[in-house]
Design a protein around this motif. Structure first.
Motif, PDB file in Angstrom:
ATOM      1  N   ALA A  48       0.856  -1.185   0.000  1.00 55.40           N
ATOM      2  CA  ALA A  48       0.000   0.000   0.000  1.00 55.40           C
ATOM      3  C   ALA A  48       0.893   1.236   0.000  1.00 55.40           C
ATOM      4  O   ALA A  48       1.936   1.259   0.665  1.00 55.40           O
ATOM      5  CB  ALA A  48      -0.901  -0.003   1.223  1.00 55.40           C
ATOM      6  N   VAL A  49       0.476   2.253  -0.738  1.00 50.38           N
ATOM      7  CA  VAL A  49       1.307   3.443  -0.923  1.00 50.38           C
ATOM      8  C   VAL A  49       0.464   4.686  -0.649  1.00 50.38           C
ATOM      9  O   VAL A  49      -0.652   4.809  -1.172  1.00 50.38           O
ATOM     10  CB  VAL A  49       1.888   3.502  -2.343  1.00 50.38           C
ATOM     11  CG1 VAL A  49       2.754   4.740  -2.523  1.00 50.38           C
ATOM     12  CG2 VAL A  49       2.700   2.243  -2.639  1.00 50.38           C
ATOM     13  N   ALA A  50       0.998   5.587   0.138  1.00 50.96           N
ATOM     14  CA  ALA A  50       0.286   6.823   0.480  1.00 50.96           C
ATOM     15  C   ALA A  50       0.524   7.880  -0.596  1.00 50.96           C
ATOM     16  O   ALA A  50       1.077   8.958  -0.344  1.00 50.96           O
ATOM     17  CB  ALA A  50       0.742   7.328   1.844  1.00 50.96           C
ATOM     18  N   ALA A  51       0.106   7.555  -1.814  1.00 44.38           N
ATOM     19  CA  ALA A  51       0.239   8.476  -2.942  1.00 44.38           C
ATOM     20  C   ALA A  51      -0.790   8.091  -3.986  1.00 44.38           C
ATOM     21  O   ALA A  51      -1.191   6.926  -4.064  1.00 44.38           O
ATOM     22  CB  ALA A  51       1.650   8.404  -3.532  1.00 44.38           C
ATOM     23  N   PRO A  52      -1.237   9.035  -4.811  1.00 49.47           N
ATOM     24  CA  PRO A  52      -2.184   8.702  -5.876  1.00 49.47           C
ATOM     25  C   PRO A  52      -1.586   7.674  -6.824  1.00 49.47           C
ATOM     26  O   PRO A  52      -0.362   7.585  -6.984  1.00 49.47           O
ATOM     27  CB  PRO A  52      -2.412  10.049  -6.581  1.00 49.47           C
ATOM     28  CG  PRO A  52      -1.981  11.085  -5.609  1.00 49.47           C
ATOM     29  CD  PRO A  52      -0.896  10.466  -4.793  1.00 49.47           C
TER      30      PRO A  52
ATOM     31  N   GLN B 234      -2.276   1.059  -4.422  1.00 52.97           N
ATOM     32  CA  GLN B 234      -1.650  -0.224  -4.108  1.00 52.97           C
ATOM     33  C   GLN B 234      -0.982  -0.785  -5.340  1.00 52.97           C
ATOM     34  O   GLN B 234      -1.486  -0.659  -6.455  1.00 52.97           O
ATOM     35  CB  GLN B 234      -2.676  -1.226  -3.579  1.00 52.97           C
ATOM     36  CG  GLN B 234      -2.070  -2.598  -3.248  1.00 52.97           C
ATOM     37  CD  GLN B 234      -3.016  -3.481  -2.464  1.00 52.97           C
ATOM     38  OE1 GLN B 234      -3.614  -3.041  -1.489  1.00 52.97           O
ATOM     39  NE2 GLN B 234      -3.148  -4.730  -2.887  1.00 52.97           N
ATOM     40  N   ILE B 235       0.170  -1.417  -5.119  1.00 52.14           N
ATOM     41  CA  ILE B 235       0.871  -2.114  -6.183  1.00 52.14           C
ATOM     42  C   ILE B 235       0.989  -3.582  -5.809  1.00 52.14           C
ATOM     43  O   ILE B 235       1.287  -3.920  -4.660  1.00 52.14           O
ATOM     44  CB  ILE B 235       2.258  -1.492  -6.439  1.00 52.14           C
ATOM     45  CG1 ILE B 235       2.977  -2.239  -7.579  1.00 52.14           C
ATOM     46  CG2 ILE B 235       3.118  -1.471  -5.181  1.00 52.14           C
ATOM     47  CD1 ILE B 235       4.276  -1.585  -8.019  1.00 52.14           C
ATOM     48  N   THR B 236       0.724  -4.454  -6.772  1.00 56.73           N
ATOM     49  CA  THR B 236       0.897  -5.894  -6.606  1.00 56.73           C
ATOM     50  C   THR B 236       1.842  -6.375  -7.695  1.00 56.73           C
ATOM     51  O   THR B 236       1.579  -6.184  -8.884  1.00 56.73           O
ATOM     52  CB  THR B 236      -0.445  -6.640  -6.725  1.00 56.73           C
ATOM     53  OG1 THR B 236      -1.351  -6.135  -5.739  1.00 56.73           O
ATOM     54  CG2 THR B 236      -0.242  -8.137  -6.506  1.00 56.73           C
TER      55      THR B 236
ATOM     56  N   SER C 134       7.540   2.755  -1.928  1.00 53.95           N
ATOM     57  CA  SER C 134       6.437   3.324  -1.175  1.00 53.95           C
ATOM     58  C   SER C 134       6.833   4.639  -0.512  1.00 53.95           C
ATOM     59  O   SER C 134       6.107   5.639  -0.561  1.00 53.95           O
ATOM     60  CB  SER C 134       5.958   2.321  -0.124  1.00 53.95           C
ATOM     61  OG  SER C 134       4.943   2.875   0.672  1.00 53.95           O
ATOM     62  N   ASP C 135       8.015   4.633   0.093  1.00 54.09           N
ATOM     63  CA  ASP C 135       8.496   5.859   0.741  1.00 54.09           C
ATOM     64  C   ASP C 135       8.734   6.958  -0.277  1.00 54.09           C
ATOM     65  O   ASP C 135       8.330   8.111  -0.079  1.00 54.09           O
ATOM     66  CB  ASP C 135       9.782   5.549   1.506  1.00 54.09           C
ATOM     67  CG  ASP C 135      10.429   6.802   2.078  1.00 54.09           C
ATOM     68  OD1 ASP C 135       9.806   7.448   2.944  1.00 54.09           O
ATOM     69  OD2 ASP C 135      11.547   7.143   1.643  1.00 54.09           O
TER      70      ASP C 135
ATOM     71  N   ASP D  75       0.648  -4.725 -11.083  1.00 51.82           N
ATOM     72  CA  ASP D  75      -0.718  -4.205 -11.197  1.00 51.82           C
ATOM     73  C   ASP D  75      -0.905  -3.066 -10.212  1.00 51.82           C
ATOM     74  O   ASP D  75      -0.472  -3.148  -9.052  1.00 51.82           O
ATOM     75  CB  ASP D  75      -1.724  -5.318 -10.918  1.00 51.82           C
ATOM     76  CG  ASP D  75      -1.744  -6.363 -12.017  1.00 51.82           C
ATOM     77  OD1 ASP D  75      -2.078  -6.014 -13.155  1.00 51.82           O
ATOM     78  OD2 ASP D  75      -1.408  -7.534 -11.727  1.00 51.82           O
ATOM     79  N   PHE D  76      -1.589  -2.020 -10.661  1.00 46.61           N
ATOM     80  CA  PHE D  76      -1.773  -0.801  -9.877  1.00 46.61           C
ATOM     81  C   PHE D  76      -3.261  -0.555  -9.666  1.00 46.61           C
ATOM     82  O   PHE D  76      -4.053  -0.700 -10.596  1.00 46.61           O
ATOM     83  CB  PHE D  76      -1.161   0.398 -10.604  1.00 46.61           C
ATOM     84  CG  PHE D  76       0.318   0.264 -10.857  1.00 46.61           C
ATOM     85  CD1 PHE D  76       1.245   0.888 -10.047  1.00 46.61           C
ATOM     86  CD2 PHE D  76       0.781  -0.520 -11.905  1.00 46.61           C
ATOM     87  CE1 PHE D  76       2.599   0.752 -10.272  1.00 46.61           C
ATOM     88  CE2 PHE D  76       2.134  -0.672 -12.148  1.00 46.61           C
ATOM     89  CZ  PHE D  76       3.049  -0.034 -11.322  1.00 46.61           C
TER      90      PHE D  76
END
Length: 291
Positions: A13-17, A113-115, A143-144, A104-105
């Motif tokens: 999970a990523v805190a970005a659009p 989220q990226i998988t 992610s960071d 996949d985004f």
């Protein structure tokens, strides 16, 4: 070999659009920042793939161990949705593994989220643990980085050669750089890989903002990677990159920045850095008569 053929899955999970996450995943300047999984590993990109069909080569180094070479290329790029690439890992003339990597985004309630799915064939030795370490650490870095990134994009109605020429010419760059109403006073400028630009950016009210750009890599008519410092040899403000792509009707310019800290990212968002960046690209378009 008990782990010769494996399928590995990584989720983050990523805190970005999702658009920002996508740019951090595919943009060469960003990938060079997050791809090393841990501090003892360095990754040096000898070439970059930015389009389907292009080949990319990088070298992974760990002190005391043989250099590992990775040859890779994009097989599919569906912006903000999916990428597929291959990569072949070798060392000392021996192929170690081959893999198909699908990412996949998805947009999420908060961020995205990226998988990543890796279909791995180990050849010279078992590589699954290496991939677990590599993608585990790399996606944490991604992610960071994505959470500290800003990207802006503008299509300029002029050929790449004209846009590029205005950007890498020491006589013209200072004339258009900066938001509306700002001017630049150059102290030193050397527009090449390993070069720098030391200058003051002057606001309409006379406030002086010392700047220092260090150029990490310049690939003619394709990309510029550079660092932004607070004044000459000052602390790093951001890692930045700009890409130039030929599109119907002109040149698409993508400008990205990864702020040095989350605090600086928040401050930049607060004073409207993205809008100011678009103003800068607007000045470039007007400068070359392509507004």
């Amino acid at each position: 070999m008990t782990d010769r053929y494996v399928t590995l899955t990584f989720e983050r999970a990523v805190a970005a659009p999702v658009e920002t996450l996508w740019q951090a995943w595919v943009t060469p300047g960003a990938r060079a920042l997050w791809s090393a999984p841990s501090p003892e590993v360095t990754v040096d990109y000898l070439s970059h793939a930015t389009k389907v069909g292009e080949r990319e080569t990088s070298l992974c180094r760990v002190e005391g161990e043989p250099v590992v070479q990775v040859d890779a290329g994009w097989l599919a790029l569906q912006p903000n949705a999916r990428s597929v690439n291959y990569e072949v890992v070798s060392s000392e003339g021996s192929t170690m593994s081959a893999a198909l990597v699908t990412a996949d985004f998805q947009a999420a309630d908060v961020g995205s989220q990226i998988t990543v799915t890796v279909q791995l064939s180990s050849l010279a030795q078992e590589m699954a643990d290496g991939y677990r370490h590599g993608f585990g650490g790399g996606l944490m870095n991604l992610s960071d980085l994505a959470s500290r990134c800003m990207t802006i994009r503008r299509t300029i109605k002029a050929p790449v050669s004209a846009v590029w020429g205005a950007w890498v010419n020491s006589e013209t760059l200072p004339h258009w750089w900066g938001p509306d109403g700002f001017s630049c006073k150059t102290r030193r400028i050397d527009l090449r890989t390993g070069g720098e630009w030391v200058f003051d950016m002057i606001a309409p009210d006379g406030t002086v903002f010392p700047n220092h750009h260090r150029y990490v890599r310049i690939e003619p008519q394709k990309r510029i990677d550079y660092m932004l410092l607070w004044g000459e040899n000052g602390p790093k403000h951001a890692d930045a990159w700009v890409e130039f792509s030929e599109v119907e009707g002109g040149t698409e310019v993508t400008l990205g920045m990864a702020m040095a800290t989350a605090k600086e990212w928040a401050e930049a968002k607060g004073f409207g850095a993205e809008a100011l960046g678009l103003q800068t690209l607007g000045k470039l378009a007007r400068f070359i008569g392509a507004d």
